[in-house]
Design an enzyme around this catalytic site. Sequence first.
Site, PDB file in Angstrom:
ATOM      1  N   HIS A   1       0.870  -1.181   0.000  1.00  0.00           N
ATOM      2  CA  HIS A   1       0.000   0.000   0.000  1.00  0.00           C
ATOM      3  C   HIS A   1       0.910   1.234   0.000  1.00  0.00           C
ATOM      4  O   HIS A   1       1.964   1.226   0.641  1.00  0.00           O
ATOM      5  CB  HIS A   1      -0.834   0.078   1.295  1.00  0.00           C
ATOM      6  CG  HIS A   1      -2.114  -0.706   1.297  1.00  0.00           C
ATOM      7  ND1 HIS A   1      -2.553  -1.388   2.404  1.00  0.00           N
ATOM      8  CD2 HIS A   1      -3.063  -0.887   0.340  1.00  0.00           C
ATOM      9  CE1 HIS A   1      -3.719  -1.957   2.134  1.00  0.00           C
ATOM     10  NE2 HIS A   1      -4.049  -1.671   0.894  1.00  0.00           N
TER      11      HIS A   1
ATOM     12  N   CYS B   1      -2.309   2.710   9.200  1.00  0.00           N
ATOM     13  CA  CYS B   1      -3.342   1.763   8.733  1.00  0.00           C
ATOM     14  C   CYS B   1      -4.559   1.764   9.649  1.00  0.00           C
ATOM     15  O   CYS B   1      -5.671   1.481   9.205  1.00  0.00           O
ATOM     16  CB  CYS B   1      -2.801   0.334   8.688  1.00  0.00           C
ATOM     17  SG  CYS B   1      -1.412   0.082   7.607  1.00  0.00           S
TER      18      CYS B   1
HETATM   19  N1  ARG Z   1      -3.789  -7.248   6.497  1.00  0.00           N
HETATM   20  C1  ARG Z   1      -4.217  -6.017   5.896  1.00  0.00           C
HETATM   21  C2  ARG Z   1      -4.232  -6.175   4.389  1.00  0.00           C
HETATM   22  O1  ARG Z   1      -3.354  -6.786   3.861  1.00  0.00           O
HETATM   23  C3  ARG Z   1      -3.338  -4.894   6.309  1.00  0.00           C
HETATM   24  C4  ARG Z   1      -3.817  -3.559   5.810  1.00  0.00           C
HETATM   25  C5  ARG Z   1      -2.888  -2.452   6.167  1.00  0.00           C
HETATM   26  N2  ARG Z   1      -3.462  -1.201   5.844  1.00  0.00           N
HETATM   27  C6  ARG Z   1      -2.803  -0.150   5.294  1.00  0.00           C
HETATM   28  N3  ARG Z   1      -3.421   0.982   5.210  1.00  0.00           N
HETATM   29  N4  ARG Z   1      -1.595  -0.287   4.797  1.00  0.00           N
HETATM   30  O2  ARG Z   1      -5.123  -5.690   3.708  1.00  0.00           O
END
Ligand code: ARG
Length: 268
Positions: A167, A260
Site C-alpha cells: 500500500h 493503517c
Molecule cells: N492485512 C491487511 C491487508 O493486507 C493490512 C492492511 C494495512 N493497511 C494499510 N493501510 N496499509 O489488507
Amino acid sequence: MSRIATPRRYLMCRPTYFTVEYTINPWMHPTVPTDNALAVRQWTTLRDAYRSLGHRVEEIDPMPGLPDMVFAANGATVIDGIAYGAQFRHPQRAAEAPAYLDRLGALGFETRAAKATNEGEGDLLLTEKYLLAGTGFRTEHAAHAEAQEVFGRPVVTLQLVDPRFYHLDTALAVLGDTIAFLPEAFSPGSRAVLRQLFPDAIEAHVADAEWLGLNAVSDGKHVVLPVQATGLAEQVRAHGFEPVTVDVSELLKSGGGPKCCTLELREK
Ligand code: ARG
C-alpha cells in the site's frame, strides 16, 4: 523550522476480532499466533495518543469475521466532506467497504460508493496540492481517475514495486507540506516524480520501512510512528517535526502500522 499542528478528526476500529487467518500480503503468517488482548492494548494506546495531542477520534463497531477491519485507513477516503468508498481487492475484506460507508454516512459525510478497486487511504494520500495515488498491488489505476473526478484534486499516480510495501501508506508518509518515502519501493519514474514534486522530502531507509516506519500519521507538527523506526524518528526530528512513538507490534503481524489504523475525516 517551526512546524504547526492543526487539530484532526480520525475514525478508528477497535481490534476486537483481530487475528491473522489468511494471507493477502507477505507479512501475514496464519501459523504465527496473535495476542488479541495485546493488540487491543496497543490500539488503545494509539487512540489515546491522538486524544492527548488534541485530536478527535470517532469509532466504528468492529464486526466478527472481519479480522482486518482494524485497518480503518482502508475503509474509505474522506476529503471536503465527501467519503469515497473502498472496493477491496481481496474477497476476505469486501464486507468492510459498506460498513465503513454506513458509519461515515451516519457521521454526516456525503458517501460515494466506488466502481473501481481501491483500498481507501491505504493508497490515496492527500498532500497540500495533490492526491498521491498508489497502484501495483491493491488499488487499480482506474480508481485514480475516479478519485480525481470525485474530489476535483489533481491525482499523481505512483507505481509501487516491492510486495512488502503493497500500500502507498507503507512506503510514503505525508508530513505537513512535505513527505517521507522509501525510494526503492517505487518504480524509477515514480521516484523521479516524487523527488521533483517534493525536493525537501525525507528519504527513508529500508531498515525503518521494514518496521512500517513510514506508516506514520502527522498533524503538521507531531509524527506518530512505530517505536522501532528509530532512524526515521531522528530524520523527522531533524526536519523540525516531533516524533511520537507507539508500539503496534501485534498489528505488524498483519502488515499494518499506526497509519493503517487511522482514517482521517476531512470536513468541507
Ligand atoms: N492485512 C491487511 C491487508 O493486507 C493490512 C492492511 C494495512 N493497511 C494499510 N493501510 N496499509 O489488507
